[in-house]
Design a protein around this motif. Sequence first.
Motif, PDB file in Angstrom:
ATOM      1  N   MET A   6      19.670 -46.555 -14.184  1.00  0.00           N
ATOM      2  CA  MET A   6      21.065 -46.144 -14.238  1.00  0.00           C
ATOM      3  C   MET A   6      21.986 -47.201 -14.843  1.00  0.00           C
ATOM      4  N   TYR A   7      21.487 -48.394 -15.116  1.00  0.00           N
ATOM      5  CA  TYR A   7      22.344 -49.454 -15.643  1.00  0.00           C
ATOM      6  C   TYR A   7      22.923 -49.084 -17.011  1.00  0.00           C
ATOM      7  N   ALA A   8      22.070 -48.746 -17.938  1.00  0.00           N
ATOM      8  CA  ALA A   8      22.532 -48.471 -19.312  1.00  0.00           C
ATOM      9  C   ALA A   8      23.473 -47.268 -19.392  1.00  0.00           C
ATOM     10  N   PRO A   9      23.140 -46.121 -18.792  1.00  0.00           N
ATOM     11  CA  PRO A   9      24.061 -44.978 -18.917  1.00  0.00           C
ATOM     12  C   PRO A   9      25.412 -45.215 -18.242  1.00  0.00           C
ATOM     13  N   LEU A  10      25.439 -45.974 -17.172  1.00  0.00           N
ATOM     14  CA  LEU A  10      26.697 -46.173 -16.459  1.00  0.00           C
ATOM     15  C   LEU A  10      27.536 -47.304 -17.052  1.00  0.00           C
ATOM     16  N   MET A  11      26.968 -48.144 -17.894  1.00  0.00           N
ATOM     17  CA  MET A  11      27.720 -49.245 -18.495  1.00  0.00           C
ATOM     18  C   MET A  11      28.306 -48.899 -19.863  1.00  0.00           C
ATOM     19  N   THR A  12      27.973 -47.759 -20.397  1.00  0.00           N
ATOM     20  CA  THR A  12      28.535 -47.376 -21.691  1.00  0.00           C
ATOM     21  C   THR A  12      29.895 -46.734 -21.495  1.00  0.00           C
ATOM     22  N   SER A  13      30.764 -46.893 -22.491  1.00  0.00           N
ATOM     23  CA  SER A  13      32.099 -46.308 -22.370  1.00  0.00           C
ATOM     24  C   SER A  13      32.042 -44.788 -22.538  1.00  0.00           C
ATOM     25  N   ARG A  14      31.181 -44.338 -23.406  1.00  0.00           N
ATOM     26  CA  ARG A  14      30.998 -42.900 -23.591  1.00  0.00           C
ATOM     27  C   ARG A  14      29.716 -42.520 -22.851  1.00  0.00           C
ATOM     28  N   ARG A  15      29.883 -41.890 -21.738  1.00  0.00           N
ATOM     29  CA  ARG A  15      28.735 -41.627 -20.870  1.00  0.00           C
ATOM     30  C   ARG A  15      28.004 -40.366 -21.319  1.00  0.00           C
ATOM     31  N   PRO A  16      26.716 -40.513 -21.595  1.00  0.00           N
ATOM     32  CA  PRO A  16      25.933 -39.325 -21.951  1.00  0.00           C
ATOM     33  C   PRO A  16      25.583 -38.538 -20.687  1.00  0.00           C
ATOM     34  N   PHE A  26      20.079 -42.201   0.608  1.00  0.00           N
ATOM     35  CA  PHE A  26      21.091 -43.230   0.886  1.00  0.00           C
ATOM     36  C   PHE A  26      21.977 -43.469  -0.334  1.00  0.00           C
ATOM     37  N   LEU A  27      21.368 -43.651  -1.502  1.00  0.00           N
ATOM     38  CA  LEU A  27      22.161 -43.899  -2.706  1.00  0.00           C
ATOM     39  C   LEU A  27      23.019 -42.696  -3.068  1.00  0.00           C
ATOM     40  N   THR A  28      22.514 -41.511  -2.867  1.00  0.00           N
ATOM     41  CA  THR A  28      23.287 -40.313  -3.164  1.00  0.00           C
ATOM     42  C   THR A  28      24.491 -40.195  -2.241  1.00  0.00           C
ATOM     43  N   LEU A  29      24.299 -40.470  -0.961  1.00  0.00           N
ATOM     44  CA  LEU A  29      25.410 -40.364  -0.017  1.00  0.00           C
ATOM     45  C   LEU A  29      26.427 -41.485  -0.190  1.00  0.00           C
ATOM     46  N   VAL A  30      25.960 -42.693  -0.409  1.00  0.00           N
ATOM     47  CA  VAL A  30      26.875 -43.827  -0.526  1.00  0.00           C
ATOM     48  C   VAL A  30      27.708 -43.742  -1.808  1.00  0.00           C
ATOM     49  N   SER A  31      27.079 -43.337  -2.895  1.00  0.00           N
ATOM     50  CA  SER A  31      27.791 -43.306  -4.178  1.00  0.00           C
ATOM     51  C   SER A  31      28.294 -41.908  -4.533  1.00  0.00           C
ATOM     52  N   VAL A  32      28.207 -40.984  -3.617  1.00  0.00           N
ATOM     53  CA  VAL A  32      28.597 -39.595  -3.827  1.00  0.00           C
ATOM     54  C   VAL A  32      27.879 -39.025  -5.051  1.00  0.00           C
ATOM     55  N   GLY A  33      26.617 -39.400  -5.200  1.00  0.00           N
ATOM     56  CA  GLY A  33      25.792 -38.873  -6.270  1.00  0.00           C
ATOM     57  C   GLY A  33      25.929 -39.592  -7.589  1.00  0.00           C
ATOM     58  N   PHE A  34      26.811 -40.564  -7.669  1.00  0.00           N
ATOM     59  CA  PHE A  34      27.066 -41.259  -8.928  1.00  0.00           C
ATOM     60  C   PHE A  34      25.865 -42.098  -9.367  1.00  0.00           C
ATOM     61  N   LEU A  35      25.177 -42.766  -8.445  1.00  0.00           N
ATOM     62  CA  LEU A  35      24.060 -43.642  -8.788  1.00  0.00           C
ATOM     63  C   LEU A  35      22.731 -42.902  -8.962  1.00  0.00           C
ATOM     64  N   THR A  36      22.675 -41.666  -8.570  1.00  0.00           N
ATOM     65  CA  THR A  36      21.437 -40.909  -8.746  1.00  0.00           C
ATOM     66  C   THR A  36      21.578 -39.783  -9.764  1.00  0.00           C
ATOM     67  N   GLY A  37      22.767 -39.656 -10.359  1.00  0.00           N
ATOM     68  CA  GLY A  37      22.965 -38.651 -11.394  1.00  0.00           C
ATOM     69  C   GLY A  37      23.216 -37.259 -10.863  1.00  0.00           C
ATOM     70  N   VAL A  38      23.520 -37.108  -9.601  1.00  0.00           N
ATOM     71  CA  VAL A  38      23.765 -35.775  -9.039  1.00  0.00           C
ATOM     72  C   VAL A  38      25.097 -35.230  -9.521  1.00  0.00           C
ATOM     73  N   THR A  39      26.135 -36.063  -9.558  1.00  0.00           N
ATOM     74  CA  THR A  39      27.451 -35.609  -9.989  1.00  0.00           C
ATOM     75  C   THR A  39      27.724 -36.069 -11.415  1.00  0.00           C
ATOM     76  N   VAL A  40      28.671 -35.439 -12.034  1.00  0.00           N
ATOM     77  CA  VAL A  40      29.067 -35.806 -13.386  1.00  0.00           C
ATOM     78  C   VAL A  40      29.914 -37.078 -13.293  1.00  0.00           C
ATOM     79  N   PRO A  41      29.571 -38.129 -14.048  1.00  0.00           N
ATOM     80  CA  PRO A  41      30.385 -39.349 -13.987  1.00  0.00           C
ATOM     81  C   PRO A  41      31.772 -39.133 -14.550  1.00  0.00           C
ATOM     82  N   LEU A  42      32.705 -39.893 -14.061  1.00  0.00           N
ATOM     83  CA  LEU A  42      34.103 -39.765 -14.497  1.00  0.00           C
ATOM     84  C   LEU A  42      34.335 -40.398 -15.835  1.00  0.00           C
TER      85      LEU A  42
END
Length: 138
Positions: A71-81, A122-138
């Motif tokens: 998840m490092y590379a997709p979350l560190m880009t300005s334009r999130r795929p 745990f990661l899904t609940l703590v990050s509201v799905g952001f770290l596991t790709g469950v939700t669409v990143p902002l």
Amino acid sequence: MAEPQERDHPSLEDEIFAVAHNVEVEQGAHTRLEPDRAQVFMERARAFLGRDVKALATGFGMFLLVDAVMMYAPLMTSRRPSLLPQFITLLMLAFGLGGLLVWKVGGRWRTFGYGMMLAWVFLTLVSVGFLTGVTVPL
């Protein structure tokens, strides 16, 4: 005539040693069982803490490491795929491989698989799905 009465009733010495014998047997058997139960419980607790908790923590940590790398590379880009490939991969890793370890392999690998599944939850609940790709990143 004094002799028949003494033979019918036990002597004072017989009564004392009979009571002492009964008391010692009951207390000895009862106290001997309790330390055995306590000792068995402590051995099981040590085995659980020594083996199972370490395997659970190792599975948890391994999934955290894999998640950080994926998840490092997709979350560190300005334009999130789209995070759909990472979501599917992490889900299959946690519940596919973790479930396989739990139901088919067993042994210490069972708790390793549980650790992987718990880490995903745990990661899904703590990050509201952001770290596991469950939700669409902002």
